[in-house]
Design an enzyme around this catalytic site. Structure first.
Site, PDB file in Angstrom:
ATOM      1  CG  ASP A 232      18.941 -15.148 -50.973  1.00 44.63           C
ATOM      2  OD1 ASP A 232      18.774 -16.355 -50.712  1.00 44.63           O
ATOM      3  OD2 ASP A 232      19.699 -14.749 -51.877  1.00 44.63           O
TER       4      ASP A 232
ATOM      5  CD  GLU B  15      15.653 -15.667 -53.772  1.00 45.36           C
ATOM      6  OE1 GLU B  15      16.850 -15.692 -53.394  1.00 45.36           O
ATOM      7  OE2 GLU B  15      15.134 -16.590 -54.432  1.00 45.36           O
TER       8      GLU B  15
ATOM      9  CD  GLU C 183      18.028 -18.208 -56.231  1.00 43.03           C
ATOM     10  OE1 GLU C 183      18.710 -17.212 -55.911  1.00 43.03           O
ATOM     11  OE2 GLU C 183      18.118 -19.314 -55.685  1.00 43.03           O
TER      12      GLU C 183
ATOM     13  CD  GLU D 269      19.333 -20.094 -50.788  1.00 43.04           C
ATOM     14  OE1 GLU D 269      19.234 -19.421 -51.829  1.00 43.04           O
ATOM     15  OE2 GLU D 269      19.997 -19.740 -49.801  1.00 43.04           O
TER      16      GLU D 269
END
Length: 653
Positions: A513, A483, A391, A571
């Site tokens: 996201d 995202e 990312e 995440e």
């Protein structure tokens, strides 16, 4: 019966009506002539010039069959409905209209059946009443009759305004202002009668020089659309615009106030001896109510929204420069709102505003100098531990320190610059792909980048992004992923869907996201080309809680996402316990401090050169998406793109 709605700006509208000084005035043959023409053109028994007050409609003139009274309550009036619109209100048969069938004026005298009302709209945009034709029988008007009555209504309004201005000027020449007309007279002041910037500063200096310092308030009014009017319609229209703005501001002020033309788009109001915050707030609210109404000039409808900054002097200032500086800071605070608003300045807000201004200045310089850099956080396959992507995250390195997005993104949002940050970071990340690919030529990698709401809403920024993608092909085996936060998918516009399709055509993966923190409907999830979902870190962090509800919610979410065939990335994974739970319950990929922190390009390349990317067995049984689920999903939803869901190759593949 449906009573007429009371508009939000009705107080300002009623004030505008009162400036004409017509309510409860004597009969006037000139208006009787207008009423007579109205009924002749319409072919009805009754013609009326009606004015709608706060709680009543009052007839300046009524010709034809008398109504038996000179006013009626507003809540039963037809004209109360007429002033809510800009077009004529024509009712061919009131008994057949559910809004009016049981109205007292229909059921009783004058047994109204036909009504045609033509709103009387002032140059300030307020509908103060209507020109109306009434009949006791059902009736219809031709297009020619409607057009003629519309023209007559316009002429009637011009006659009203001419009489008002002539009367007020006559009173002023005689040195006499009746109480009812006092504010109206103030409203006639033009820019030429406002004090200048220098005169205002001299007044302030005089107040500060007095042995016993005077108390007062200062309001700085910035008209948000002046520059746009000036650039698109020219200086003459811009001056007419600000002249009308001054009239409206003055209309909301007490007689003791002074108003200065401080800059092209700014007026400054001095309120002597007014330091009570409630009183000053009331004045500011009146100014906003009077000014924040459409202004019509040359066939154009212009906004008059404004931002007002307020400072109160209670012997806490020593110079005009200091208090003017504070009103400027307060205006900057008010300008952050998308709508007309006002802000007071105090010690805390002053310090915050100055710090914000300093930070914003440095931020803009950093953005212009392109010093913001992408940092790369690895994304790993939870089952094997193999690197599968990065990312890309924005970092601002300045004065020997790295400034995190949590510090500068809020400022970027306020300034509308998040889209520019997106493009700068994406441009640098795309340029870095081949450098990142060199140490790991055998690995397929997904490079994931974030898109802000500002970029998604701006045609020019979206086109620049598509150009960047076209100009930067991927290394073999690499894909690009964009995202978007969950709430963006509420947008159902053609532009939004077309942009997502443009990304898909470039074989760019689309990922939601921070999933679970916003709102997205299931229908949108299954109808758009979305391949992945990133589960927000707040869900992962609560896996260590003693309560089972966070785990139950996340378990349900993962099951649903797996059933939809969406790739799942968790995440914020920081512990082996979190990793093992996620593997067990079907999360395929993850990122977090357990694996690696975000790093600049140079450090990322060094670490890749040391990378052992052979699969490593993790002794935890993991749930996989079963082909049976995908077949069931295809058969139920019958959406063609599900046939290749999750299998689309990326750019350069």
């Amino acid at each position: 019966m449906q009573p007429p709605r009371i508009p939000a700006d009705d107080a300002a509208r009623v004030f505008e009506l009162q400036t004409f000084g017509l309510l409860d005035s004597q009969a006037d043959s000139g208006f009787d002539d207008i009423s007579e023409l109205t009924r002749r053109i319409a072919g009805t028994e009754i013609g009326i010039v009606s004015l709608v007050d706060s709680e009543r409609q009052w007839f300046k003139s009524c010709v034809g069959a008398p109504l038996g009274q000179q006013e009626t309550p507003r809540d039963v009036s037809f004209c109360g409905h007429t002033i809510l619109q800009r077009e004529p209100l024509v009712i061919n048969d009131a008994q057949q209209d559910p809004r009016f069938a049981d109205n007292p004026l229909v059921q009783g005298e004058p047994h109204l059946r036909f009504y045609a009302g033509f709103p009387l709209i002032t140059s300030n945009g307020f509908a103060i009443g209507s020109l109306c034709a009434i009949s006791r029988q059902p009736h219809q008007l031709s297009e020619i009759q409607i057009d003629s009555l519309r023209r007559l209504a316009s002429l009637t309004l011009k006659q009203l305004e001419h009489r008002r201005d002539s009367t007020l000027l006559a009173f002023r020449e005689q040195g006499f202002e009746p109480d009812r007309l006092r504010v109206s007279s103030e409203q006639l002041r033009s820019l030429s009668s406002l004090i200048s910037r220098d005169q205002l500063v001299q007044k302030l200096d005089l107040l500060f020089a007095m042995e016993i310092s005077s108390t007062f308030s200062l309001l700085r009014c910035w008209f948000r659309d002046y520059e746009r009017v000036n650039s698109t319609m020219g200086g003459l229209v811009a001056e007419q615009y600000i002249d009308e703005a001054a009239r409206r501001v003055v209309a909301g002020l007490p007689p003791t106030a002074s108003v200065a033309r401080f800059a092209d788009a700014e007026l400054v109001v001095l309120l002597p001896f007014t330091v009570d915050e409630g009183e000053v707030k009331a004045v500011a609210e009146r100014i906003l109510a009077f000014a924040n109404h459409v202004y019509r000039i040359g066939g154009q409808s212009l906004s008059m929204s404004l931002s007002v900054g307020i400072a109160i002097s209670r012997q806490n200032y020593t110079s005009s420069e200091a208090i003017l500086s504070d009103t400027s800071l307060a205006v900057r605070m008010a300008r952050k709102s998308n709508a007309s608003s006002f802000r007071f300045i105090n010690t805390e807000s002053r310090a915050a505003a100055k710090e914000t201004y300093r930070f914003e200045s440095e931020f803009r310089e950093a953005l212009a100098a392109r010093v913001m850099e992408p940092h790369f956080q690895p994304i790993v396959d939870l089952g094997t531990g193999v690197l599968v992507g990065f990312e890309t995250l924005a970092r601002w390195s300045g004065q020997g320190t790295t400034i995190m997005p949590s510090q500068f993104i809020p400022m970027a949002n306020e300034c509308g610059l998040t889209g520019e940050i997106d493009l700068l970071i994406i441009e640098k990340a795309l340029a870095a792909m081949f450098l990142l690919a060199q140490p790991i030529p055998q690995l397929p990698i997904c490079l994931s980048m974030n898109l802000s709401g500002v970029l998604m809403e701006d045609d020019e920024l979206r086109e620049r992004l598509l150009t960047l993608l076209d100009d930067n092909p991927c290394p073999p085996g690499w894909t690009v992923q964009m995202e978007l936060v969950e709430d963006m998918f509420q947008d159902t516009s053609d532009q939004f869907n077309s942009f997502l399709n443009a990304l898909a055509q470039r074989r760019v993966r689309i990922c939601i996201d921070d999933f679970g923190t916003g709102y997205s409907s299931l229908a949108r999830l299954i109808s758009l080309p979305i391949q992945g979902v990133k589960v927000d870190r707040t869900f992962v962090s609560r896996l260590s809680d003693s309560e089972d509800s966070p785990r139950t919610l996340l378990r349900t979410m993962l099951t649903m996402l797996n059933d939809l065939g969406l790739e799942i990335i968790a995440e914020g994974v920081e512990t082996a316990q979190q990793r093992d739970w996620l593997i067990t319950h079907g999360a395929g990929k993850a990122q977090g401090y357990l694996f690696a922190r975000p790093q600049p390009l140079s450090e990322t390349i060094v670490n890749l050169q040391k990378l052992d990317y052979r699969p490593r067995a993790i002794p935890v049984e993991r749930s996989r998406i079963k082909e049976a689920r995908r077949r069931r999903l295809r058969s139920v939803l019958k959406l063609p793109f599900l046939d290749t869901w999750g299998d689309r190759p990326g750019p350069g593949a």
